[in-house]
Design an enzyme around this catalytic site. Structure first.
Site, PDB file in Angstrom:
ATOM      1  N   HIS A   1      43.724  25.529  44.536  1.00 39.87           N
ATOM      2  CA  HIS A   1      44.770  24.816  45.274  1.00 39.87           C
ATOM      3  C   HIS A   1      46.194  25.410  45.152  1.00 39.87           C
ATOM      4  CE1 HIS A   1      45.693  21.989  41.615  1.00 39.87           C
ATOM      5  NE2 HIS A   1      46.426  23.076  41.555  1.00 39.87           N
TER       6      HIS A   1
ATOM      7  N   HIS B   1      43.819  29.990  35.050  1.00 40.28           N
ATOM      8  CA  HIS B   1      45.238  30.354  35.200  1.00 40.28           C
ATOM      9  C   HIS B   1      46.067  29.681  34.122  1.00 40.28           C
ATOM     10  CE1 HIS B   1      45.053  26.605  37.598  1.00 40.28           C
ATOM     11  NE2 HIS B   1      46.341  26.591  37.849  1.00 40.28           N
TER      12      HIS B   1
ATOM     13  N   HIS C   1      50.794  16.928  40.786  1.00 47.23           N
ATOM     14  CA  HIS C   1      51.578  17.736  39.848  1.00 47.23           C
ATOM     15  C   HIS C   1      52.941  17.081  39.634  1.00 47.23           C
ATOM     16  CE1 HIS C   1      48.568  20.465  41.558  1.00 47.23           C
ATOM     17  NE2 HIS C   1      48.718  21.243  40.509  1.00 47.23           N
TER      18      HIS C   1
END
Ligand code: DHB
Ligand code: FE
Length: 314
Positions: free
Chosen positions: A12, A196, A59
């Site tokens: 994403h 990541h 987020h």
């Protein structure tokens, strides 16, 4: 009866959204990524789901750090794109499916998974980027191709839910969907990841070996993934690699044995390894069944292994 026909896993990265919004998809850096989703968009056009459930993470856009639900189900009629610091993305408002979402909330909560019910919620890149990757670019004043039920999962503040909890929640969601009386073809997305790390001394970490093994097990042995502790995700896939637990909700909502119909992996997009997979359920929802074609020998063998009690119970 509503049924889940397939699960989709997709990364994403916000810069993917910016590339779409700023017309950069043909630039070589981005083309490498978008070309991996061309077949998926064709698959989606052919599959034509009535509803998509998108498991994603916020987020600190809709939920600030003041209040972070572990699992938040979007039961509203619409979900506007959030402003993540540079204005809301120019994508359509996401239209929900309040009736199915409320049914899922009731079924899953009474099954002892304590979801937060959200009757108002904005959605950030965690949701709209995977939707663009699978549905293509959609003009802001237009409509996404189907209603979407967002399920936000906390992976930003410790402690996120365990992979096992996510996997079991997927099973409860499947049960909920299959007890909804209307005939609806549903797909479920698991999003985020793959490896990541965005900050700290290990910023830029990518672990392709781990990612590929995760995709292999997601397809063939998801129970193995459900046992992985948080610290392994952090060590092997980086701090933000913990987003991968969300893929286990999608996987839990599928048959134990599924057909992997597509996979794509490339490194990097921004700081992140991009992973993508499409898994189809075999019983009832498989490609052959959906097109009304005779089942292949493989599908027939799979169907023969299903005990009648299992079929009735679903
Ligand atoms: C990146 C990846 C993410 O998952 C995210 O939420 C923000 C940034 C990145 O690769 O830059
Ligand atoms: Fe993220």
């Amino acid at each position: 009866m509503a049924r889940i026909v397939a699960g989709i896993g997709s990364s994403h990265v916000p810069a993917i959204g910016a590339a779409i919004d700023n017309g950069k998809t043909e630039e070589p850096y981005w083309k490498r990524i978008f070309s991996g989703f061309e077949k998926s968009q064709a698959w989606m056009r052919e599959t034509k789901p009535d509803v998509a459930i998108v498991v994603y993470n916020d987020h600190a856009s809709a939920f600030s750090v003041e209040m972070i639900p572990t699992f938040a189900l979007g039961c509203a009629a619409e979900f506007p794109p959030a402003d993540e610091g540079w204005g809301p993305r120019p994508v359509p408002v996401v239209e929900g499916h309040p009736a199915l979402a409320s049914h899922i909330a009731q079924s899953v909560i009474l099954d002892e998974f304590d979801l937060t019910i959200c009757n108002k919620m904005e959605v950030d890149h965690g949701m709209t980027v995977p939707m663009n990757l699978l549905f293509g670019k959609v003009a802001k004043n237009s409509h996404w191709p189907c209603p979407v039920i967002p399920l936000a999962v906390n992976v930003v503040m410790y402690p996120p839910p365990t992979g096992h909890r996510c996997y079991m929640l997927g099973k409860a969601i499947r049960k909920a969907v299959e007890s909804y009386p209307e005939d609806l073809k549903v797909v479920i997305f698991g999003t985020g990841g793959l490896s990541h790390q965005i900050s700290g001394p290990r910023a830029g970490l990518i672990n392709s070996k781990w990612d590929k093994s995760f995709l292999d097990n997601l397809s063939k042995a998801p129970q193995k993934l459900a046992k992985i502790p948080h610290v392994d995700y952090m060590r092997e896939a980086g701090a933000e690699g913990i987003e991968m637990v969300m893929w286990l909700i999608m996987r839990g909502a599928l048959d134990d044995k599924v057909d992997e119909v597509y996979r794509f992996y490339t490194v990097p997009a921004s700081n992140t390894a991009v992973g993508h997979i499409i898994l189809e359920n075999r019983k009832r929802g498989g490609k052959a069944a959906r097109k009304g074609k005779p089942a292949t020998a493989k599908h027939k063998r799979a169907a023969a292994r299903v005990k009648p009690a299992q079929v009735r119970g679903r």
